[in-house]
Design a protein around this motif. Structure first.
Motif, PDB file in Angstrom:
ATOM      1  N   GLU A  48       0.843  -1.191   0.000  1.00 34.97           N
ATOM      2  CA  GLU A  48       0.000   0.000   0.000  1.00 34.97           C
ATOM      3  C   GLU A  48       0.880   1.242   0.000  1.00 34.97           C
ATOM      4  OE1 GLU A  48      -2.572  -0.248   3.363  1.00 34.97           O
ATOM      5  OE2 GLU A  48      -3.767  -1.855   2.496  1.00 34.97           O
ATOM      6  N   ARG A  49       0.376   2.302  -0.625  1.00 34.66           N
ATOM      7  CA  ARG A  49       1.153   3.540  -0.674  1.00 34.66           C
ATOM      8  C   ARG A  49       0.241   4.760  -0.630  1.00 34.66           C
ATOM      9  NH1 ARG A  49       1.511   5.809  -6.057  1.00 34.66           N
ATOM     10  NH2 ARG A  49       0.398   4.480  -7.503  1.00 34.66           N
ATOM     11  N   THR A  50       0.806   5.894  -0.239  1.00 32.11           N
ATOM     12  CA  THR A  50       0.107   7.173  -0.292  1.00 32.11           C
ATOM     13  C   THR A  50       0.186   7.656  -1.730  1.00 32.11           C
ATOM     14  OG1 THR A  50       0.745   7.702   1.971  1.00 32.11           O
ATOM     15  CG2 THR A  50       0.132   9.538   0.553  1.00 32.11           C
ATOM     16  N   VAL A  51      -0.923   8.136  -2.232  1.00 29.49           N
ATOM     17  CA  VAL A  51      -0.929   8.631  -3.601  1.00 29.49           C
ATOM     18  C   VAL A  51      -0.759  10.133  -3.568  1.00 29.49           C
ATOM     19  CG1 VAL A  51      -2.312   8.897  -5.688  1.00 29.49           C
ATOM     20  CG2 VAL A  51      -2.356   6.747  -4.450  1.00 29.49           C
ATOM     21  N   SER A  52       0.197  10.627  -4.295  1.00 26.15           N
ATOM     22  CA  SER A  52       0.443  12.054  -4.396  1.00 26.15           C
ATOM     23  C   SER A  52       0.429  12.419  -5.873  1.00 26.15           C
ATOM     24  CB  SER A  52       1.796  12.393  -3.770  1.00 26.15           C
ATOM     25  OG  SER A  52       2.085  13.745  -3.980  1.00 26.15           O
ATOM     26  N   PHE A  53      -0.380  13.380  -6.214  1.00 27.83           N
ATOM     27  CA  PHE A  53      -0.428  13.833  -7.603  1.00 27.83           C
ATOM     28  C   PHE A  53       0.600  14.934  -7.783  1.00 27.83           C
ATOM     29  CE2 PHE A  53      -4.043  11.519  -8.973  1.00 27.83           C
ATOM     30  CZ  PHE A  53      -4.770  11.290  -7.813  1.00 27.83           C
ATOM     31  N   ASP A  54       1.263  14.919  -8.909  1.00 29.54           N
ATOM     32  CA  ASP A  54       2.235  15.968  -9.188  1.00 29.54           C
ATOM     33  C   ASP A  54       1.555  17.330  -9.212  1.00 29.54           C
ATOM     34  OD1 ASP A  54       4.383  14.268  -9.385  1.00 29.54           O
ATOM     35  OD2 ASP A  54       4.056  13.886 -11.517  1.00 29.54           O
ATOM     36  N   ALA A  55       2.342  18.331  -8.907  1.00 34.31           N
ATOM     37  CA  ALA A  55       1.821  19.694  -8.922  1.00 34.31           C
ATOM     38  C   ALA A  55       1.459  20.085 -10.349  1.00 34.31           C
ATOM     39  CB  ALA A  55       2.855  20.648  -8.351  1.00 34.31           C
ATOM     40  N   GLU A  56       0.344  20.767 -10.478  1.00 31.43           N
ATOM     41  CA  GLU A  56      -0.120  21.271 -11.765  1.00 31.43           C
ATOM     42  C   GLU A  56       0.083  22.773 -11.798  1.00 31.43           C
ATOM     43  OE1 GLU A  56      -4.232  20.225 -12.168  1.00 31.43           O
ATOM     44  OE2 GLU A  56      -3.873  18.131 -11.704  1.00 31.43           O
ATOM     45  N   ASN A  57       0.251  23.321 -12.991  1.00 29.56           N
ATOM     46  CA  ASN A  57       0.344  24.771 -13.118  1.00 29.56           C
ATOM     47  C   ASN A  57      -0.964  25.410 -12.674  1.00 29.56           C
ATOM     48  OD1 ASN A  57       2.958  24.871 -14.040  1.00 29.56           O
ATOM     49  ND2 ASN A  57       2.355  24.695 -16.179  1.00 29.56           N
ATOM     50  N   PHE A  58      -0.831  26.511 -11.952  1.00 34.32           N
ATOM     51  CA  PHE A  58      -1.983  27.249 -11.452  1.00 34.32           C
ATOM     52  C   PHE A  58      -1.681  28.742 -11.572  1.00 34.32           C
ATOM     53  CE2 PHE A  58      -4.544  29.127  -7.985  1.00 34.32           C
ATOM     54  CZ  PHE A  58      -5.782  28.694  -8.366  1.00 34.32           C
ATOM     55  N   ASP A  59      -1.227  29.126 -12.738  1.00 35.37           N
ATOM     56  CA  ASP A  59      -0.805  30.510 -12.941  1.00 35.37           C
ATOM     57  C   ASP A  59      -1.929  31.327 -13.575  1.00 35.37           C
ATOM     58  OD1 ASP A  59       0.841  32.676 -12.839  1.00 35.37           O
ATOM     59  OD2 ASP A  59       2.056  32.118 -14.565  1.00 35.37           O
ATOM     60  N   VAL A  60      -3.127  31.265 -12.984  1.00 30.83           N
ATOM     61  CA  VAL A  60      -4.270  31.983 -13.537  1.00 30.83           C
ATOM     62  C   VAL A  60      -4.178  33.482 -13.288  1.00 30.83           C
ATOM     63  CG1 VAL A  60      -5.832  30.021 -13.395  1.00 30.83           C
ATOM     64  CG2 VAL A  60      -5.659  31.577 -11.482  1.00 30.83           C
ATOM     65  N   PHE A  61      -3.320  33.904 -12.383  1.00 35.29           N
ATOM     66  CA  PHE A  61      -3.230  35.312 -12.047  1.00 35.29           C
ATOM     67  C   PHE A  61      -2.118  36.040 -12.797  1.00 35.29           C
ATOM     68  CE2 PHE A  61      -5.141  33.203  -8.354  1.00 35.29           C
ATOM     69  CZ  PHE A  61      -6.376  33.816  -8.414  1.00 35.29           C
ATOM     70  N   ARG A  62      -1.596  35.419 -13.838  1.00 35.68           N
ATOM     71  CA  ARG A  62      -0.588  36.108 -14.659  1.00 35.68           C
ATOM     72  C   ARG A  62      -1.234  37.251 -15.440  1.00 35.68           C
ATOM     73  NH1 ARG A  62      -1.488  31.210 -16.960  1.00 35.68           N
ATOM     74  NH2 ARG A  62      -2.462  31.230 -19.002  1.00 35.68           N
ATOM     75  N   ASP A  63      -2.543  37.157 -15.674  1.00 36.85           N
ATOM     76  CA  ASP A  63      -3.291  38.190 -16.381  1.00 36.85           C
ATOM     77  C   ASP A  63      -3.588  39.341 -15.420  1.00 36.85           C
ATOM     78  OD1 ASP A  63      -4.870  39.316 -18.538  1.00 36.85           O
ATOM     79  OD2 ASP A  63      -6.629  38.728 -17.364  1.00 36.85           O
ATOM     80  N   ALA A  64      -3.125  40.540 -15.748  1.00 39.72           N
ATOM     81  CA  ALA A  64      -3.285  41.697 -14.865  1.00 39.72           C
ATOM     82  C   ALA A  64      -4.754  42.052 -14.644  1.00 39.72           C
ATOM     83  CB  ALA A  64      -2.538  42.893 -15.433  1.00 39.72           C
ATOM     84  N   PHE A  65      -5.594  41.872 -15.662  1.00 38.41           N
ATOM     85  CA  PHE A  65      -7.016  42.193 -15.511  1.00 38.41           C
ATOM     86  C   PHE A  65      -7.641  41.373 -14.385  1.00 38.41           C
ATOM     87  CE2 PHE A  65     -11.482  41.344 -16.432  1.00 38.41           C
ATOM     88  CZ  PHE A  65     -11.974  42.645 -16.491  1.00 38.41           C
TER      89      PHE A  65
END
Length: 183
Positions: free
Chosen positions: A60-77
């Motif tokens: 048995e193992r702990t499942v860890s999902f890789d980090a995903e990009n979450f750069d939604v705030f790159r847009d200044a608006f």
């Protein structure tokens, strides 16, 4: 030829009526008072992990999902006009094991800026559904705006052993609601 003076008289009467029409001064400064408050709803993430994925070579193992990009705030608006964000999570567990679920939002240096955690009880035959809403406003919203990546971590609690033939799954559905204010 007598119809010509009649048309002429009707035309003069119509022009006279139009010259007495209503009018008012237009206030174009009203545009300065314009305030738009749109609301957007978008999917955040989804996964469906079968019980057999928690077993690797009989262990048995702990499942860890890789980090995903979450750069939604790159847009200044979006960064400048976002006033509130709500994250909604729904976890459905049909596995006879309890889990803890962590959503970790990371900044550009890989440091955790926000961690959202909740426990998911074991299923005892019927699906267990856990719902949670996280609200981001003010200082917490400022932290959210620094997030560049997100990571999901599922940790399995002690309980009955799982095998590669174990039934059930753990599912996550999530969405984000963004409240903007444009002036």
């Amino acid at each position: 030829m007598k119809a010509y003076p009649t048309y002429r008289l009707i035309g003069i009467v119509i022009l006279t009526l139009f010259s007495f029409s209503c009018n008012s001064d237009l206030d174009f400064n009203q545009v300065n008072d314009l305030k738009l408050e749109p609301i957007f709803i978008a999917n955040l993430s989804y996964f469906d992990v079968p019980a057999k994925n928690f077993v690797d070579n009989g262990m048995e193992r702990t499942v860890s999902f890789d980090a995903e990009n979450f750069d939604v705030f790159r847009d200044a608006f979006l960064r400048n006009n976002l006033k509130r964000a709500d994250f909604f999570f729904e976890v459905t567990n049909t596995i006879n094991r309890a889990y803890s679920f962590d959503l970790i939002l990371l900044d550009q240096n890989g440091q955790a800026v926000i961690t959202i955690r909740f426990d998911v009880p074991a299923s005892t035959g019927a699906p267990i559904i856990i719902e949670k809403t996280e609200v981001f406003e003010n200082a917490r919203l400022d932290l959210l705006k620094t997030a560049k990546r997100m990571e999901f971590v599922l940790s399995m609690a002690p309980g009955p052993a799982l095998s590669e033939s174990s039934l059930g799954s753990i599912k996550l559905r999530s969405s984000a609601t963004a409240y903007l204010s444009v002036e």
